[in-house]
Motif scaffolding. Sequence first.
Motif, PDB file in Angstrom:
ATOM      1  N   SER A  88       0.847  -1.201   0.000  1.00 44.27           N
ATOM      2  CA  SER A  88       0.000   0.000   0.000  1.00 44.27           C
ATOM      3  C   SER A  88       0.878   1.245   0.000  1.00 44.27           C
ATOM      4  CB  SER A  88      -0.906   0.003   1.236  1.00 44.27           C
ATOM      5  OG  SER A  88      -0.138   0.235   2.394  1.00 44.27           O
ATOM      6  N   PRO A  89       0.271   2.396  -0.269  1.00 40.38           N
ATOM      7  CA  PRO A  89       1.041   3.636  -0.117  1.00 40.38           C
ATOM      8  C   PRO A  89       1.425   3.847   1.353  1.00 40.38           C
ATOM      9  CG  PRO A  89      -1.250   4.128  -0.675  1.00 40.38           C
ATOM     10  CD  PRO A  89      -1.090   2.652  -0.725  1.00 40.38           C
ATOM     11  N   ARG A  90       2.476   4.614   1.580  1.00 44.48           N
ATOM     12  CA  ARG A  90       2.908   4.906   2.954  1.00 44.48           C
ATOM     13  C   ARG A  90       1.795   5.598   3.719  1.00 44.48           C
ATOM     14  NH1 ARG A  90       8.617   7.636   3.434  1.00 44.48           N
ATOM     15  NH2 ARG A  90       7.159   9.244   4.004  1.00 44.48           N
ATOM     16  N   ARG A  99       0.256   7.361  10.924  1.00 46.76           N
ATOM     17  CA  ARG A  99      -0.665   7.023  12.008  1.00 46.76           C
ATOM     18  C   ARG A  99      -0.787   8.223  12.930  1.00 46.76           C
ATOM     19  NH1 ARG A  99      -3.085   2.667  13.407  1.00 46.76           N
ATOM     20  NH2 ARG A  99      -1.700   1.282  12.260  1.00 46.76           N
ATOM     21  N   LEU A 100      -2.005   8.698  13.095  1.00 51.72           N
ATOM     22  CA  LEU A 100      -2.280   9.834  13.972  1.00 51.72           C
ATOM     23  C   LEU A 100      -2.315   9.381  15.428  1.00 51.72           C
ATOM     24  CD1 LEU A 100      -5.084  11.580  11.893  1.00 51.72           C
ATOM     25  CD2 LEU A 100      -2.624  12.024  11.875  1.00 51.72           C
ATOM     26  N   PRO A 101      -2.197  10.308  16.376  1.00 50.96           N
ATOM     27  CA  PRO A 101      -2.231   9.928  17.797  1.00 50.96           C
ATOM     28  C   PRO A 101      -3.498   9.170  18.200  1.00 50.96           C
ATOM     29  CG  PRO A 101      -1.408  12.157  17.588  1.00 50.96           C
ATOM     30  CD  PRO A 101      -1.862  11.738  16.213  1.00 50.96           C
ATOM     31  N   ASN A 102      -4.605   9.396  17.498  1.00 49.74           N
ATOM     32  CA  ASN A 102      -5.840   8.681  17.835  1.00 49.74           C
ATOM     33  C   ASN A 102      -5.900   7.297  17.188  1.00 49.74           C
ATOM     34  OD1 ASN A 102      -6.446   9.172  15.173  1.00 49.74           O
ATOM     35  ND2 ASN A 102      -8.269  10.387  15.579  1.00 49.74           N
ATOM     36  N   GLY A 103      -4.849   6.916  16.455  1.00 46.93           N
ATOM     37  CA  GLY A 103      -4.770   5.587  15.856  1.00 46.93           C
ATOM     38  C   GLY A 103      -5.248   5.516  14.414  1.00 46.93           C
ATOM     39  N   SER A 104      -5.908   6.555  13.921  1.00 45.42           N
ATOM     40  CA  SER A 104      -6.383   6.504  12.544  1.00 45.42           C
ATOM     41  C   SER A 104      -5.230   6.757  11.582  1.00 45.42           C
ATOM     42  CB  SER A 104      -7.524   7.502  12.322  1.00 45.42           C
ATOM     43  OG  SER A 104      -7.084   8.812  12.508  1.00 45.42           O
ATOM     44  N   LEU A 105      -5.419   6.304  10.348  1.00 44.44           N
ATOM     45  CA  LEU A 105      -4.385   6.413   9.331  1.00 44.44           C
ATOM     46  C   LEU A 105      -4.733   7.509   8.332  1.00 44.44           C
ATOM     47  CD1 LEU A 105      -3.856   2.641   8.506  1.00 44.44           C
ATOM     48  CD2 LEU A 105      -2.402   4.084   9.921  1.00 44.44           C
ATOM     49  N   ARG A 106      -3.710   8.155   7.813  1.00 50.31           N
ATOM     50  CA  ARG A 106      -3.843   9.117   6.728  1.00 50.31           C
ATOM     51  C   ARG A 106      -2.742   8.824   5.721  1.00 50.31           C
ATOM     52  NH1 ARG A 106      -7.727   9.675   9.229  1.00 50.31           N
ATOM     53  NH2 ARG A 106      -8.788  11.539   9.937  1.00 50.31           N
ATOM     54  N   ILE A 107      -2.996   9.191   4.480  1.00 48.84           N
ATOM     55  CA  ILE A 107      -2.017   9.017   3.421  1.00 48.84           C
ATOM     56  C   ILE A 107      -1.779  10.370   2.783  1.00 48.84           C
ATOM     57  CG2 ILE A 107      -1.536   7.886   1.220  1.00 48.84           C
ATOM     58  CD1 ILE A 107      -3.445   5.646   2.181  1.00 48.84           C
ATOM     59  N   ARG A 108      -0.518  10.765   2.722  1.00 48.15           N
ATOM     60  CA  ARG A 108      -0.184  12.025   2.056  1.00 48.15           C
ATOM     61  C   ARG A 108      -0.547  11.906   0.577  1.00 48.15           C
ATOM     62  NH1 ARG A 108       4.258  11.338   5.470  1.00 48.15           N
ATOM     63  NH2 ARG A 108       4.470  13.034   6.968  1.00 48.15           N
ATOM     64  N   ARG A 109      -1.148  12.938   0.032  1.00 47.59           N
ATOM     65  CA  ARG A 109      -1.533  12.946  -1.378  1.00 47.59           C
ATOM     66  C   ARG A 109      -0.312  12.656  -2.255  1.00 47.59           C
ATOM     67  NH1 ARG A 109      -5.116  12.014  -5.254  1.00 47.59           N
ATOM     68  NH2 ARG A 109      -6.776  12.947  -4.042  1.00 47.59           N
ATOM     69  N   ASP A 159       2.418  10.949  -1.502  1.00 47.69           N
ATOM     70  CA  ASP A 159       2.789   9.534  -1.385  1.00 47.69           C
ATOM     71  C   ASP A 159       1.836   8.659  -2.205  1.00 47.69           C
ATOM     72  OD1 ASP A 159       4.934  10.077   0.268  1.00 47.69           O
ATOM     73  OD2 ASP A 159       3.824   9.675   2.118  1.00 47.69           O
ATOM     74  N   PHE A 160       0.559   9.006  -2.178  1.00 51.19           N
ATOM     75  CA  PHE A 160      -0.444   8.264  -2.948  1.00 51.19           C
ATOM     76  C   PHE A 160      -0.154   8.379  -4.447  1.00 51.19           C
ATOM     77  CE2 PHE A 160      -4.738   8.204  -4.979  1.00 51.19           C
ATOM     78  CZ  PHE A 160      -5.005   6.858  -4.767  1.00 51.19           C
ATOM     79  N   GLU A 161       0.113   9.589  -4.915  1.00 54.26           N
ATOM     80  CA  GLU A 161       0.407   9.810  -6.334  1.00 54.26           C
ATOM     81  C   GLU A 161       1.690   9.082  -6.746  1.00 54.26           C
ATOM     82  OE1 GLU A 161      -1.601  11.222  -8.454  1.00 54.26           O
ATOM     83  OE2 GLU A 161      -3.036  12.022  -6.991  1.00 54.26           O
ATOM     84  N   ASN A 162       2.718   9.133  -5.902  1.00 54.52           N
ATOM     85  CA  ASN A 162       3.973   8.424  -6.203  1.00 54.52           C
ATOM     86  C   ASN A 162       3.754   6.923  -6.261  1.00 54.52           C
ATOM     87  OD1 ASN A 162       5.475  10.773  -6.372  1.00 54.52           O
ATOM     88  ND2 ASN A 162       6.063  10.726  -4.221  1.00 54.52           N
ATOM     89  N   TRP A 163       2.960   6.404  -5.335  1.00 55.59           N
ATOM     90  CA  TRP A 163       2.645   4.984  -5.301  1.00 55.59           C
ATOM     91  C   TRP A 163       1.937   4.571  -6.596  1.00 55.59           C
ATOM     92  CZ3 TRP A 163      -2.331   2.645  -4.788  1.00 55.59           C
ATOM     93  CH2 TRP A 163      -2.314   1.285  -4.499  1.00 55.59           C
ATOM     94  N   LEU A 164       0.968   5.371  -7.042  1.00 50.47           N
ATOM     95  CA  LEU A 164       0.279   5.075  -8.295  1.00 50.47           C
ATOM     96  C   LEU A 164       1.238   5.109  -9.472  1.00 50.47           C
ATOM     97  CD1 LEU A 164      -3.118   7.008  -8.017  1.00 50.47           C
ATOM     98  CD2 LEU A 164      -2.761   4.531  -7.998  1.00 50.47           C
ATOM     99  N   ASN A 165       2.122   6.103  -9.507  1.00 46.52           N
ATOM    100  CA  ASN A 165       3.099   6.197 -10.591  1.00 46.52           C
ATOM    101  C   ASN A 165       4.026   4.993 -10.611  1.00 46.52           C
ATOM    102  OD1 ASN A 165       2.112   8.642 -11.555  1.00 46.52           O
ATOM    103  ND2 ASN A 165       3.513   9.844 -10.288  1.00 46.52           N
ATOM    104  N   ASP A 166       4.445   4.524  -9.442  1.00 50.46           N
ATOM    105  CA  ASP A 166       5.306   3.345  -9.364  1.00 50.46           C
ATOM    106  C   ASP A 166       4.583   2.106  -9.886  1.00 50.46           C
ATOM    107  OD1 ASP A 166       7.335   4.879  -8.313  1.00 50.46           O
ATOM    108  OD2 ASP A 166       7.037   4.191  -6.241  1.00 50.46           O
ATOM    109  N   LEU A 167       3.303   1.989  -9.606  1.00 47.06           N
ATOM    110  CA  LEU A 167       2.525   0.859 -10.120  1.00 47.06           C
ATOM    111  C   LEU A 167       2.427   0.918 -11.629  1.00 47.06           C
ATOM    112  CD1 LEU A 167      -0.450   0.622  -7.592  1.00 47.06           C
ATOM    113  CD2 LEU A 167       1.541  -0.885  -7.751  1.00 47.06           C
ATOM    114  N   GLU A 168       2.249   2.102 -12.157  1.00 46.33           N
ATOM    115  CA  GLU A 168       2.147   2.281 -13.603  1.00 46.33           C
ATOM    116  C   GLU A 168       3.450   1.874 -14.291  1.00 46.33           C
ATOM    117  OE1 GLU A 168      -0.016   5.681 -15.795  1.00 46.33           O
ATOM    118  OE2 GLU A 168       2.070   6.320 -15.550  1.00 46.33           O
ATOM    119  N   ASP A 169       4.586   2.264 -13.716  1.00 44.21           N
ATOM    120  CA  ASP A 169       5.875   1.920 -14.292  1.00 44.21           C
ATOM    121  C   ASP A 169       6.136   0.418 -14.250  1.00 44.21           C
ATOM    122  OD1 ASP A 169       7.587   4.881 -13.021  1.00 44.21           O
ATOM    123  OD2 ASP A 169       6.346   4.577 -14.792  1.00 44.21           O
TER     124      ASP A 169
END
Length: 63
Positions: free
Chosen positions: A34-36, A39-49, A51-61
């Motif tokens: 998955s993209p990087r 983890r926030l202090p309340n335990g929920s996860l967020r993904i930097r936009r 990092d998400f775009e880079n992850w998609l680009n890496d999949l495309e390559d």
Amino acid sequence: MGKRSGNFLTIPEVCEELGVARSTFYDWRAKGQSPRCVRLPNGSLRIRRADFENWLNDLEDAA
């Protein structure tokens, strides 16, 4: 699509954008495919936009 939280995406936003179930995202995460995530202090996860775009680009390559 739901409200964007600036430079960070929630897991539901990522799943909606990709058209996958939340369980699929967590399967990818467990396998280290998955993209990087931030983890926030309340335990929920967020993904930097960027990092998400880079992850998609890496999949495309790799395709």
